[in-house]
Design an enzyme around this catalytic site. Structure first.
Site, PDB file in Angstrom:
ATOM      1  N   ASP A   1       0.863  -1.146  -0.039  1.00 17.68           N
ATOM      2  CA  ASP A   1       0.021   0.072   0.019  1.00 17.68           C
ATOM      3  C   ASP A   1       0.995   1.293  -0.098  1.00 17.68           C
ATOM      4  O   ASP A   1       1.602   1.455   0.692  1.00 17.68           O
ATOM      5  CB  ASP A   1      -1.176   0.083   1.135  1.00 17.68           C
ATOM      6  CG  ASP A   1      -2.043   0.951   1.040  1.00 17.68           C
ATOM      7  OD1 ASP A   1      -1.862   2.117   0.672  1.00 17.68           O
ATOM      8  OD2 ASP A   1      -3.322   0.614   1.347  1.00 17.68           O
TER       9      ASP A   1
ATOM     10  N   SER B   1      -7.429   4.002  -0.965  1.00 15.43           N
ATOM     11  CA  SER B   1      -7.085   2.394  -0.814  1.00 15.43           C
ATOM     12  C   SER B   1      -8.281   1.546  -1.159  1.00 15.43           C
ATOM     13  O   SER B   1      -8.217   0.566  -1.266  1.00 15.43           O
ATOM     14  CB  SER B   1      -6.365   2.107   0.616  1.00 15.43           C
ATOM     15  OG  SER B   1      -4.985   2.717   0.498  1.00 15.43           O
TER      16      SER B   1
ATOM     17  N   PHE C   1      -3.586  -9.281  16.284  1.00 19.81           N
ATOM     18  CA  PHE C   1      -2.349  -9.260  16.907  1.00 19.81           C
ATOM     19  C   PHE C   1      -2.285  -7.802  17.733  1.00 19.81           C
ATOM     20  O   PHE C   1      -1.475  -7.408  18.605  1.00 19.81           O
ATOM     21  CB  PHE C   1      -1.055  -9.307  16.323  1.00 19.81           C
ATOM     22  CG  PHE C   1      -0.976 -10.686  15.749  1.00 19.81           C
ATOM     23  CD1 PHE C   1      -0.929 -11.893  16.636  1.00 19.81           C
ATOM     24  CD2 PHE C   1      -1.256 -11.050  14.423  1.00 19.81           C
ATOM     25  CE1 PHE C   1      -0.804 -13.261  16.160  1.00 19.81           C
ATOM     26  CE2 PHE C   1      -1.035 -12.265  13.978  1.00 19.81           C
ATOM     27  CZ  PHE C   1      -0.883 -13.312  14.549  1.00 19.81           C
TER      28      PHE C   1
ATOM     29  N   ASP D   1       2.417   2.830   3.640  1.00 18.24           N
ATOM     30  CA  ASP D   1       1.325   3.690   3.502  1.00 18.24           C
ATOM     31  C   ASP D   1       1.370   4.651   4.667  1.00 18.24           C
ATOM     32  O   ASP D   1       1.538   6.056   4.594  1.00 18.24           O
ATOM     33  CB  ASP D   1      -0.175   3.333   3.139  1.00 18.24           C
ATOM     34  CG  ASP D   1      -0.971   4.394   2.895  1.00 18.24           C
ATOM     35  OD1 ASP D   1      -0.877   4.865   1.851  1.00 18.24           O
ATOM     36  OD2 ASP D   1      -1.974   4.306   3.670  1.00 18.24           O
TER      37      ASP D   1
ATOM     38  N   ASP E   1      -1.421  -0.045  -4.781  1.00 25.27           N
ATOM     39  CA  ASP E   1      -2.686   0.553  -4.912  1.00 25.27           C
ATOM     40  C   ASP E   1      -2.565   2.108  -5.363  1.00 25.27           C
ATOM     41  O   ASP E   1      -3.346   2.334  -6.180  1.00 25.27           O
ATOM     42  CB  ASP E   1      -3.663   0.611  -3.527  1.00 25.27           C
ATOM     43  CG  ASP E   1      -3.008   1.039  -2.329  1.00 25.27           C
ATOM     44  OD1 ASP E   1      -1.556   1.328  -2.364  1.00 25.27           O
ATOM     45  OD2 ASP E   1      -3.680   1.147  -1.393  1.00 25.27           O
TER      46      ASP E   1
END
Length: 509
Positions: free
Chosen positions: A49, A99, A272, A320, A361
């Site tokens: 990204d 995105s 996580f 990103d 993207d």
């Protein structure tokens, strides 16, 4: 000047014969590339990204410098993929994409509006009612319908825009939990993204962040006592996901992931962090798995299916988010780890039956340039002074939080290579913006030669669906993949060529 640069050279590079031999070797490799025209059993889509071409270049050099080399001569794993194309990233309603709209394109094969995912451009952002009837299906969903196992691995929350377009249909990418839904969306019957993660498509492996959106407000986070769930409806979506599944596990830390036995696990959800995972630069290796570790576990579980699998692997976050923060170091360390995950996947799969695609993207207004010597640190400064008689970094942003009002400060590589340093930017913005230019698509494996030229971003989904004979290309009539034990004998495409020539020669007798 040459004497200054000489330590970073191989001695052979000073002679024309070195480059001529290298060119001949590359030409020999190119002449021997044979398209694999068989059906892909497995599909892996790696999504960096925000990973524009400048990010790829800078990450390549950083990877080499982390290994003690000058860096420029280093290759990323994605660099070795034989097929390459460019992707046009605009959204239907906006030149600079986001995105969500881009994920709808490369996953579902349909370009969409900014901020929407899993729906066509007939759905304006925030308009819940316009979602119904305009849903579009992802390659992941189609792979599941075809009997394959499917998985999502990401370093952001699993409900984020890029992974979310694999399974969700929503008029707003920000509707992570039911508590995020607008009043109108609730009244009109739209569901939040976390709910859709559990109910829309049965996904075998889900690894990333996003715990908080799966639990009600009464549930305390197991790692951070001050954090609680964010759901207003009281639902425990993890328990809901576990229902009626055999050999299913839910985990939330690295030790638990390490303990998962792929042979006895068919469904795995690992969340996580409450939201996004930590930057690779800041990750606690004891508590949090790396992208490559999550990718390895996912492949080992998914590859048990004799019909194959589809896996989406994204280092969204953190490339990103690093760029948005104006921190090139955070973004580039993410990109290096992303490439490491691509390499680990290559070790666990075969090019004979697995089509692997790496792309982004969108890009960012991140630039990598300026006067710099061979081997100059990626996060260092140019070797000349600017017109204000001050040093400047070779990595910069066109806008963002690195803007400094008033006189531009001087710079040195000690400061600019710090973990929290923000590259200078001429335009003040709280968050640096996405770029508008094309991004690269790298491909290898069955039918990867379909990745060529300059394409609309939505083409990626079509190429991957065709390679695996998924809807709407069920009748693609591609020959099945040769068994893996044939890999050492002869390339499958070369075998087809030989058989064709033999047939023609017999016909002429």
């Amino acid at each position: 000047m040459c004497n200054i640069l000489l330590p970073f050279y191989k001695k052979e590079e000073l002679h024309a014969s070195y480059w001529n031999n290298q060119g001949k070797q590359a030409l020999h490799t190119a002449l021997n590339i044979q398209p694999n025209v068989h059906q892909a059993k497995n599909l892996i889509l790696f999504l960096g990204d925000g990973m524009g071409v400048p990010t790829v270049t800078a990450a390549r050099i950083l990877k080499g410098q982390m290994a003690g080399k000058s860096g420029e001569e280093t290759s990323l794993v994605m660099d070795t993929f034989p097929y390459l194309a460019l992707s046009k990233t605009y959204n239907v309603d906006q030149q600079m994409p986001d995105s969500a709209g881009t994920a709808t394109a490369y996953l579902c094969g349909v370009k969409a509006n900014y901020g929407t995912m899993g729906v066509s451009a007939a759905t304006p952002r925030y308009n819940c009612n316009a979602t119904f009837g305009n849903e579009v299906e992802s390659v992941l969903h189609r792979a599941k319908k075809a009997g394959k196992s499917v998985g999502i691995v990401t370093t952001t929350r699993v409900q984020h825009a890029s992974p979310g377009a694999n399974y969700a249909h929503t008029a707003d990418r920000g509707w992570y939990s039911d508590s995020d839904l607008s009043k109108d969306a609730k009244e009109d019957g739209c569901r939040d993204i976390a709910y859709q993660l559990v109910h829309n498509t049965e996904i075998n492996v889900i690894l990333g962040g996003g715990r908080q959106y799966m639990f009600p407000r009464s549930v305390t986070d197991p790692e951070y006592p001050s954090f609680k769930g964010s759901r207003d409806d009281g639902q425990d979506l993890v328990s809901e996901w576990m229902k009626n599944k055999k050999n299913a596990k839910y985990i939330w830390n690295k030790a638990q992931l390490d303990a998962v036995d792929p042979a006895s696990t068919d469904f795995l959800m690992g969340l996580f962090e409450p939201k996004d995972c930590h930057f690779e630069l800041e990750r606690d290796p004891i508590m949090d798995p790396s992208l490559s570790q999550m990718t390895e576990k996912a492949i080992k579980i998914l590859s048990k299916n004799p019909k194959g699998f589809f896996l989406f692997v994204e280092d969204n976050g953190r490339i990103d988010h690093g760029h948005h923060a104006g921190s090139a170091k955070k973004a580039l360390y993410e990109a290096v780890e992303f490439d490491r995950a691509i390499g680990r996947a290559a070790e666990l799969t075969s090019e004979l039956d697995t089509m692997s695609v790496v792309t982004a993207d969108h890009s960012h207004v991140f630039a990598f340039g300026g006067y710099s010597a061979r081997g100059n640190p990626v996060l260092g400064v140019a070797r000349v002074l600017a017109d204000d008689d001050k040093h400047f970094t070779t990595t910069v942003y066109g806008n963002g939080p690195g803007y400094r009002n008033g006189t531009r400060p001087d710079m040195n590589k000690t400061v600019s290579s710090g973990d929290d340093y923000l590259q200078q930017a001429p335009v003040p913005l709280e968050s640096e913006t996405h770029g508008i230019e094309d991004v690269a698509i790298f491909a290898k494996g069955p039918m990867s030669h379909l990745i060529h030229g300059v394409q609309e971003q939505s083409y990626i989904a079509h190429a991957m669906a065709f390679a695996a004979c998924l809807e709407p290309y069920e009748n693609c009539k591609l020959p099945p993949t040769l068994p893996k034990d044939a890999a050492g004998s002869i390339h499958p495409s070369l075998l087809l060529l030989i058989l064709g020539l033999l047939f023609l020669s017999l016909g002429s007798v």
